[in-house]
Design a protein around this motif. Structure first.
Motif, PDB file in Angstrom:
ATOM      1  N   MET A  81       0.125  -1.479  -0.200  1.00 47.57           N
ATOM      2  CA  MET A  81       0.146   0.056   0.041  1.00 47.57           C
ATOM      3  C   MET A  81       0.598   0.852   0.124  1.00 47.57           C
ATOM      4  O   MET A  81       0.650   2.309  -0.508  1.00 47.57           O
ATOM      5  N   ILE A  82       1.982   1.329   1.007  1.00 51.41           N
ATOM      6  CA  ILE A  82       2.942   2.304   0.824  1.00 51.41           C
ATOM      7  C   ILE A  82       3.510   2.423  -0.713  1.00 51.41           C
ATOM      8  O   ILE A  82       3.459   3.926  -1.071  1.00 51.41           O
ATOM      9  N   ALA A  83       3.770   1.597  -1.505  1.00 56.25           N
ATOM     10  CA  ALA A  83       4.367   1.366  -3.037  1.00 56.25           C
ATOM     11  C   ALA A  83       3.547   2.590  -3.814  1.00 56.25           C
ATOM     12  O   ALA A  83       3.823   2.676  -4.204  1.00 56.25           O
ATOM     13  N   GLN A  84       2.198   1.795  -3.502  1.00 59.36           N
ATOM     14  CA  GLN A  84       1.104   1.915  -4.589  1.00 59.36           C
ATOM     15  C   GLN A  84       0.641   3.432  -4.499  1.00 59.36           C
ATOM     16  O   GLN A  84       0.586   4.403  -5.186  1.00 59.36           O
ATOM     17  N   GLY A  85       0.778   3.576  -3.395  1.00 58.16           N
ATOM     18  CA  GLY A  85       0.203   5.566  -3.189  1.00 58.16           C
ATOM     19  C   GLY A  85       1.484   6.600  -3.241  1.00 58.16           C
ATOM     20  O   GLY A  85       1.575   7.511  -4.147  1.00 58.16           O
ATOM     21  N   PHE A  86       2.711   6.043  -3.223  1.00 57.54           N
ATOM     22  CA  PHE A  86       4.257   6.417  -3.809  1.00 57.54           C
ATOM     23  C   PHE A  86       4.216   6.421  -5.594  1.00 57.54           C
ATOM     24  O   PHE A  86       4.322   7.174  -5.676  1.00 57.54           O
ATOM     25  N   VAL A  87       3.396   4.849  -5.831  1.00 56.78           N
ATOM     26  CA  VAL A  87       3.413   5.258  -7.357  1.00 56.78           C
ATOM     27  C   VAL A  87       2.534   6.057  -7.735  1.00 56.78           C
ATOM     28  O   VAL A  87       2.546   6.789  -9.448  1.00 56.78           O
ATOM     29  N   HIS A  88       1.218   6.017  -7.510  1.00 54.92           N
ATOM     30  CA  HIS A  88      -0.107   7.085  -7.693  1.00 54.92           C
ATOM     31  C   HIS A  88       0.923   8.520  -7.667  1.00 54.92           C
ATOM     32  O   HIS A  88      -0.044   8.854  -8.741  1.00 54.92           O
ATOM     33  N   ALA A  89       1.244   8.522  -6.971  1.00 52.40           N
ATOM     34  CA  ALA A  89       1.629  10.471  -6.398  1.00 52.40           C
ATOM     35  C   ALA A  89       2.450  10.276  -7.645  1.00 52.40           C
ATOM     36  O   ALA A  89       2.520  11.228  -8.220  1.00 52.40           O
ATOM     37  N   GLN A  90       3.789   9.637  -8.054  1.00 57.51           N
ATOM     38  CA  GLN A  90       4.656   9.698  -9.089  1.00 57.51           C
ATOM     39  C   GLN A  90       3.999  10.084 -10.328  1.00 57.51           C
ATOM     40  O   GLN A  90       4.368  10.777 -11.019  1.00 57.51           O
ATOM     41  N   ASP A  91       3.065   9.045 -10.854  1.00 55.92           N
ATOM     42  CA  ASP A  91       2.708   9.432 -12.112  1.00 55.92           C
ATOM     43  C   ASP A  91       1.264  10.478 -12.132  1.00 55.92           C
ATOM     44  O   ASP A  91       1.186  10.850 -12.721  1.00 55.92           O
TER      45      ASP A  91
END
Length: 869
Positions: A81-91
């Motif tokens: 979940m941390i990684a998904q939040g990070f990736v969504h914010a990246q994109d």
């Protein structure tokens, strides 16, 4: 099909207050972007190498394929979940930030005074407050994953300047925006579900349109404009079963008496409702198109497929935007266990953890809008801060909201509510007086009291419910039982959910909180709020009584927003009222026909499913074309256009001259038939309801609708209108495309233009060109499986479209296919901004691999996220 999404053309025209000051700076920015890719790339995400991310417990890998689609691998759900939040914010963080401002009624903080009207509506509805209450209802595991997702978003934001986050922020920064994004919270994620509920809220527009149509042409002729659902011609989704003792049993044949329904007291202030309709239509495209949007989803059992295993397909239809509403993702525990059970891939919302539509290792699911009637408008009697109910005068609930306005003074919104809901009419100004009321006024016995009119909204989405729990549980479901259990918490928007699993089963479940109304209110038109018999009972259709079926006798489940069940006659039909405003089933009937054709040929496979999704046959054309061909036109110029229809297959490919001609004729027919008697807001959009209306009228050549009331010296008939429409279409296409009908094409009229819903609508051409993309010529049309909807009241451009497509074979998930309307990136000029659009327009899809070996083989980039030292 649908009304055109009202583009918030002045949003963020609030920038206009700085436009003249900032123009030179914007031009300078454009120059820098032209000469230096460094400026353009500054906010692009790092997709290779290694990054430290606060909050992680272990190492996470993000593998992206050639289209930038991320597949994330971790050892715990927390890290996923941390990684998904990070990736969504990246994109897509700018999109996420605008969404949370929109759902909190805070757009004016970014875009100034012209965003205030939208903020006033959202504050009145109280989306943010509902989301805050829903957070307290969530199960601990859901709350934990939402907090972890927020932690990942905030880890991305840490120490990044505006220009390092997105190009949009860089432009806003140059225009004088003094802003630092707030930390992301779980409430921000939940609030976006309110926007999707608004987008798919049900029959609110139809409620108002019926009332306004009655005011314009009377009740009898209004009934012609809202024909009943054709149950005999277009079968409902579930063709078997009944409710027995409060539970829907798929093998039962009788279910008792339908709950009493009758039309409510007719609206006494129809004209006042126009103001509320304007408010609803004025909501920006970012917050959804609204009523009328469709989707396709179906599942076919292995007895009908070439491989002997089920196949599931889905393509939700939504308003078009850039970036698109979906972003693809895979979330995988390296070792699936009770401690780390997540292994799922599909389509997600940026800003919301998990997958909304997709599959895990055991099951697959797809959504279409159920479209239950979950909203009611009430005409209320109010006086000062009191309202009349059941002969009494009661106090209104009152609260105040303060909207901060960039570059302007704060705006205070005073929100008043009855027990039914907030008074939307307070936003539309004075609505006038109702009749005097003497008896039972509740103020001074025997004294005459003049009550003012107001209009309130009752909507199930304003009642906090833990829908987020359902989404997480759905990601973890492993079979039909756990799938149905997960969906029991899915409150809004009500959905048709199609199911398939690797064990060979297919199924269907209706979801959502559908209110049970008292006898005085059937939900079809605004009701008198002062009469308690028009209330909701406070109960909802029980989840177990909502239609569902596992392994239907037909071996197929086809949902395309048609009726779910046939209510039948008293004593034999479904006992609960869901809605009378179903899509009338043109798409579902066509899909079913195509499936049966493929089955009979033994060809039902993934490729066949894709062909069905892009089918472009117009269902109204076989009905109307024979009448058009019967019209005698002068030989030569006018008959040259008409001849295109003689051998037409009724297909609407982008290169079709006949489709171009037919659709211009269709638009002219609607205008000549209805515009003279209906207010502009009621003009036909040309979609499925109008197919049914015109189909009936074609059999009535002398019906009053054909007559143009503005021509006092003659009475037009059907054939007069058809002839004029044929001639007008010839003239228009000659002017717009070519004197030679063989050179006409539907795609040159029917274009797909993707616009950023923020700076892409700024009104500043040079800025809009940075963020908007367009010019795609595309086939299809409204109420067609390839549902590229257009609005006949506005033009031919695409206004709604399949937001994605997916096809899932349950015997080999590595053979699945998917496509997004745009791309995973929200960064203008990035390679993945619209890289899937060209494929989408051509009807193509991408490989969608799932197993770790295939994902690794497809990976172009690998980013390793590690905990800080």
């Amino acid at each position: 099909m649908t009304a055109a999404p009202r583009r918030f053309s002045s949003w963020p025209a609030p920038l206009r207050w700085t436009t003249y000051v900032a123009a030179a700076l914007v031009l300078l920015l454009v120059f820098l972007l032209t000469v230096s890719v460094v400026v353009v790339r500054r906010s692009w995400p790092q997709t290779d190498g290694e990054l430290e991310v606060a909050g992680l417990d272990g190492e996470v890998e993000v593998l992206r394929d050639e289209h930038g689609i991320p597949q994330i691998y971790a050892d715990s759900v927390h890290d996923l979940m941390i990684a998904q939040g990070f990736v969504h914010a990246q994109d897509r963080f700018f999109e996420m930030d605008v969404r949370r401002h929109a759902t909190a009624g805070r757009l004016a903080e970014l875009f100034g005074e012209d965003a205030v009207e939208t903020d006033r509506v959202v504050r009145t509805l109280g989306w943010r407050q509902v989301a805050e209450e829903e957070l307290t209802l969530l199960e601990p595991r859901t709350r934990e994953l939402m907090d972890a997702y927020a932690e990942g978003v905030n880890a991305y934001l840490e120490d990044r300047s505006l220009s390092e986050i997105s190009l949009e922020y860089a432009v806003l920064d140059l225009s004088g925006l003094d802003y630092n994004p707030d930390d992301w919270t779980a409430v921000d994620s939940i609030a976006w579900l309110k926007a999707m509920a608004w987008d798919l809220k049900g029959n609110l527009d139809d409620e108002i349109d019926r009332a306004l149509s009655i005011a314009a042409v009377g009740a009898e002729r209004t009934d012609q404009l809202f024909p009943p659902y054709p149950y005999d011609e277009h079968p409902p989704i579930v063709g078997q079963g009944a409710v027995v003792d409060g539970v829907f049993e798929q093998d039962a044949t009788s279910s008792g008496t339908r709950l009493p329904q009758r039309p409510p007291l007719g609206p006494q202030v129809e004209a006042a409702l126009a103001g509320v309709r304007d408010l609803v239509d004025g909501m920006p495209a970012l917050l959804g198109k609204g009523d009328g949007i469709g989707s396709n989803a179906w599942a076919v059992s292995g007895e009908h497929t070439a491989t002997g295993a089920p196949i599931l397909a889905n393509d939700p239809h939504l308003g078009i935007s850039l970036p698109g509403v979906w972003t693809q993702v895979g979330l995988h525990c390296r070792e699936v266990s009770e401690a780390c059970p997540l292994d799922v891939a599909g389509f997600s919302f940026s800003g919301v953890p998990g997958v909304i539509i997709g599959h895990n290792a055991d099951i697959a699911w797809g959504f279409t809008n159920l479209g239950p009637d979950t909203t009611d408008l009430y005409v209320e009697r109010v006086r000062d801060d009191r309202w009349q109910y059941d002969g009494r005068s009661l106090p209104l609930t009152v609260r105040e909201e303060t909207i901060e306005v960039r570059g302007g003074d704060d705006v205070t919104v005073r929100v008043r509510s009855t027990d039914h809901g907030p008074l939307l009419s307070d936003l539309a100004g004075d609505l006038g007086d109702t009749a005097d009321d003497v008896a039972g006024s509740g103020v001074v016995p025997g004294e005459t009291v003049r009550w003012d009119h107001a209009v309130s909204l009752a909507w199930t989405a304003l009642d906090p419910q833990p829908t987020a729990d359902a989404l997480h549980a759905l990601n973890l479901a492993t079979d039909w039982t756990s799938f149905r259990t997960a969906l029991s918490d899915f409150a809004v928007p009500g959905q048709n959910v199609v199911y398939a699993d690797t064990e060979g089963h297919i199924g269907y479940q209706a979801t959502g909180r559908v209110p049970i109304r008292k006898a005085g209110n059937d939900g079809r038109m605004p009701a008198a709020g002062w009469l308690k018999e028009n209330d909701w009972t406070g109960e909802h259709v029980p989840y177990d009584a909502l239609p569902s079926v596992l392994d239907p006798v037909s071996g197929m489940v086809v949902t395309a927003n048609q009726a779910v069940v046939d209510p039948g006659t008293s004593g034999s039909g479904y006992p609960y009222f869901l809605t009378d405003d179903w899509d009338r089933g043109y798409r579902s009937a066509r899909i079913l026909d195509l499936l049966e054709s493929e089955v009979s040929g033994g060809n039902l496979d993934v490729a066949a499913m894709g062909r069905i999704q892009t089918d472009d046959r117009n269902p109204m054309a076989p009905v109307l074309t024979p009448y058009l061909l019967d019209v005698l036109l002068p030989p030569g110029y006018y008959s040259d256009g008409q001849r295109l229809l003689r051998d037409w297959s009724f297909r609407q490919g982008p290169g079709s001259p006949a489709a171009a001609y037919y659709n211009v004729v269709w638009r002219e027919l609607l205008a000549r038939t209805f515009h003279d008697e209906l207010d502009e807001d009621l003009w036909p959009d040309g979609g499925q309801r109008w197919f049914a209306v015109v189909t009936d009228l074609l059999t009535r050549p002398g019906d009053r609708w054909w007559d143009d009331v503005d021509t006092e010296d003659r009475v037009e008939t059907r054939d007069d209108v058809l002839e004029a429409a044929l001639k007008d279409a010839r003239d228009q296409l000659t002017s717009r495309q070519s004197p030679n009908p063989d050179e006409w094409s539907w795609g040159r009229l029917h274009r797909l233009d993707l616009r950023s819903s923020t700076l892409g609508e700024s009104g500043i051409g040079v800025v809009e060109r940075l963020f908007n993309r367009g010019g795609w010529e595309i086939g299809g049309g409204g109420s067609i499986p390839n549902a590229t909807g257009w609005d006949a009241a506005e033009g031919y451009d695409v206004v709604t479209a399949p937001s994605m497509r997916m096809v899932l074979p349950m015997d080999d998930l590595d053979e699945a296919r998917w496509i997004n309307l745009t791309g995973v990136s929200g960064h203008a000029f990035h390679a993945h901004y619209t890289d899937q659009t060209d494929l989408f327009v051509r009807g193509e899809t991408l490989p969608w691999v799932f197993s770790v070996d295939e994902v690794e083989d497809a990976a172009e980039d690998t980013l390793t996220l590690v905990p800080p030292d």
